[in-house]
Scaffold this motif. Sequence first.
Motif: not given
Lengths: 319, 137, 573
Positions: C499-520
């Motif tokens: 399924d070619p939609s795996v890549e964009p979905e994975q990128l989106a969830s990674l982006k979200k993770l970087r925004e929501t975790r405790d980056n400090g």
Amino acid sequence: MDPLVERVLQGEKSALARVISRIENREPQAVALLDELFLHQKAAPRIGVTGPPGAGKSTLVTGLIRILREQGHRVGVVAVDPTSPFSGGAVLGDRVRMNEVALDPGVFIRSMATRGSLGGLASTSREVCEALDAFGSDRILLETVGVGQSELDVAQAADSTVVVVVPESGDSVQALKAGLMEIADIFVVNKADREGADRMVHDLESALSLKNWKDRWKPPVLKTVASRGEGIREVNEALERHAAWQLETGQLSHRRRESVGARILELTREAVTRAVLAKAGRPELEARVDAVLKGVESPYRAAERWAAELLDTANAPSP
Amino acid sequence: MDRRIRVLVGKPGLDGHDRGAKVVAAALRDAGMEVIYTGLHQTPEMIVEAAVQEDVDVVALSVLSGAHLTVFPRVRALLEERGAGHKLLTGGGIIPDEDIEMLKQKGVGRLFGPGTNTSDIVEYIREWARTHAHSEG
Amino acid sequence: MATPRKTMELPESSPSGAELDEKLQALKKALEAYDQAVARNAGTHRHVSYDTISGAPNKLLYTPLDTAGMDYARDLGMPGEYPFTRGIHPSLYRHKLWTMRQFSGFGSARDTNQRFKFLLGRGQTGLSVAFDNPTIMGYDSDDPKCIGEVGVTGVAIDSLADMETLFDGIAQDQVSTSMTINGPAAIIFAFYLACAEKRGIHFDKLRGTLQNDILKEYIAQKTWCFPPHPSMRIIADVMTFATRSVPKWNTISISGYHIREAGATAAQELAFTLADGFAYVDAGIQAGLSVDDFAPRLSFFWNSHLDFFEEIGKFRAARRIWARVLRDKYGAKKRESLLMRFHTQTAGVSLMAQEPENNIVRTAFEAMAAVLGGTQSLHTNSMDETLALPSEKAVQIALRTQQVLAYETGVANTIDPLAGSYYVEATTNRLEREAEEYFREIERRGGVIKAIEEGFFQREIARSAWQYQQEVERKERIIVGVNEFVTESKIDIPLLKIDPSVEPEQLASLKKLRETRDNGAVKQSLARLTEAARGTDNVMEKILDCARVYATEGEIRGAMREVYGDYRETAEF
């Protein structure tokens, strides 16, 4: 001006690549191209890097490229690998080690096969350096085949020669010491984190100490771990010191003079041989071979006689 | 004149299966060609830059990562961009027939699958060189 | 390296008459007459290679003369007893059949989680995770180097969050999990551990295997993160950590599989893999562990290729060599330390794209060799793997092949049934001898890592591969449907599409993770990891801390890269 030369002078990499092919293939237009390019050379320093296989030449070259780029230089690289004597083909693999600088716009790397030359360089490597120079590379690195033989051709083609060895090359270095001493301006003991590195440094230094270096450049012996970038800066500094010393003492112009002289003779010899064979043809040679094989005269006499005849013809006033 | 066919053999992408690329490189060498082997983990940009600087006639890529539909068209486009569209882009790997067809329409040459005789690859490149090489300036 | 037993060399040389008893003397005479008769007819023999697929010469006939120097108790022994040539368990497959462990993973963590649940629902107790190339290389999915490869040949895992999805609803203390990961093995292991920890599962309940065999990466598979020395340090840290905290985990699966796939001969696979194994033992001992503390957790992973008897000899020789060297050189005392436990996969490289159905037959023979060689677990390849990732139908046939072997053919009823065959014993001895020669050569070059840095293994393998290819092209070796009996048939088996939609979905969830975790917290834990990498603290503990706060795989790799740098290979031909 040849449009190809114009494009090279404007810094177009694909044009330079094409010019190099013409030189390397000894295409008929090559001499004219070189002639034009020659006028645009800036006598960029040429650094030869030689040493036995597996010594880490490509890795060291990559490290040097990185430092030269930091200093703002544009770097040209000629990396030579051997041609298979059986097929005439070659696998040129030096780029594998240079991947990290491959996309740098200030770096141009060209792989060359020896194509029958027996030394550490291809027979047209020097002309390729000239093209790189005209293109605007202000530092040129020449990496040799590294057959383990003393590669005199690189010492002649370069202003400074770096000889790279590793701690394990002990025995082979011992055997080659004489030849290496002749050509090295800088010794590098690479992979110096390995056992035996200090002994290798000591061996080289004690061999060097046997010579009289008065008024001559005494090659420093440096340690590197090129894979980690350690010690490369010192190699570059040594290269700078060597260049400054050569300039101060007039050695640079002396060396280049010698080198150009040798090159003219070499090219003349090639040209004369070609011309003689073209003019007199194979039968003329065969006749002389017959004479030698029949015991009429020695090969030395035959050559002397032929040369004298040719020179007489050349000296005769034209009709 | 001393011309040799020059071929870049490279492996784009992240997979490390270089057996095929190496066997093909050895075969081309033994057929008298000069092979510029760029090694593993090449980006399309690296491949095209090397192809330009080395003035190769042929770019041959081995792709077993499933990324062939991304890699070949990208290399093709970059070659065009650099004025090197005349070079043959060929290669091999695990590539389904319908994808081969699709890539052919995008200007990619023959793609060889597992079990190919290396002499077929040699012959293909020789034949191509005979009819195309140095047709431009 | 242990010196080879002289007696093993006897069969190769022609023994002097005085040493042979009368029967052997008579046999020797008979054999001479036989050889002469055969030689007279040699002109009628078929013109193909009679060497093994590895290029080792085969005699037409083997007799007791070929095993004359052998001693049953010393060289073979009982199954489950030293030197374990006949097997590591006294009752082998009657006690427990080999584990049929099919390797799988594709697309997103969610897709693979579904496939795992499906497999577990059908009684499978072991999971085997295939990761995608970016994960295998230690890159995050959004790294520009990964374009087109996210989730393509395995599952994409960027952080603990993906691992939580992958094992959602699966009791980690109830399954054994095998993870095919090497360069960043410590990082993925940390994600797995952190995932269990968040669910309140103690580490000592976790069972599974980490491939974690970095040496064969430099030799053959070419997916590494760091240069050899720091990589070995990380492995020693993982071994130390696991020995203490995750005692049921197999920390390294020493793999010949990829070495063989890259073109090695059977002897090279055997020798290089065992040499790697000894290098890990050395590393563990250097890290201050006692050999009996960690050796029982080392296991092996072999290839099973088409040359049936040679493969069986390889498995037998491997058991004998490992036991001897562990006992005699490393002084291992525990029985478990001497056991060469292994997983086998049939040879991917023997699969052909032409008439792919024939691959079912090839795989079946290879699987049988693995079973007769005494494997503990087995993966059978699917017929369509030269064309794409395996389809469900092809996977099912592959699994059925193992089941037919186990339940219908009777080959699992008797342990090591080919023992005593003059040919199989001579082949076992021959492979052992060839391996010993390689051990000496590696030793002469200063050990495995130096030999890697010099490109020794890589060169040997590339040459074997090229030689084999030439033999095929000269038709000294026949490959059915490829260079002989060729038909122009179109492939008509269904292929799996990703399924070619795996890549964009994975990128989106990674982006979200970087925004929501405790980056400090992420930044702090990464800095502490860099510090540990520079010093001598155990890096595995620090990697686990990074995993706990959702640092990504690429970030963790980056924190160590600052200290360790990158590895560049030499091109060997």
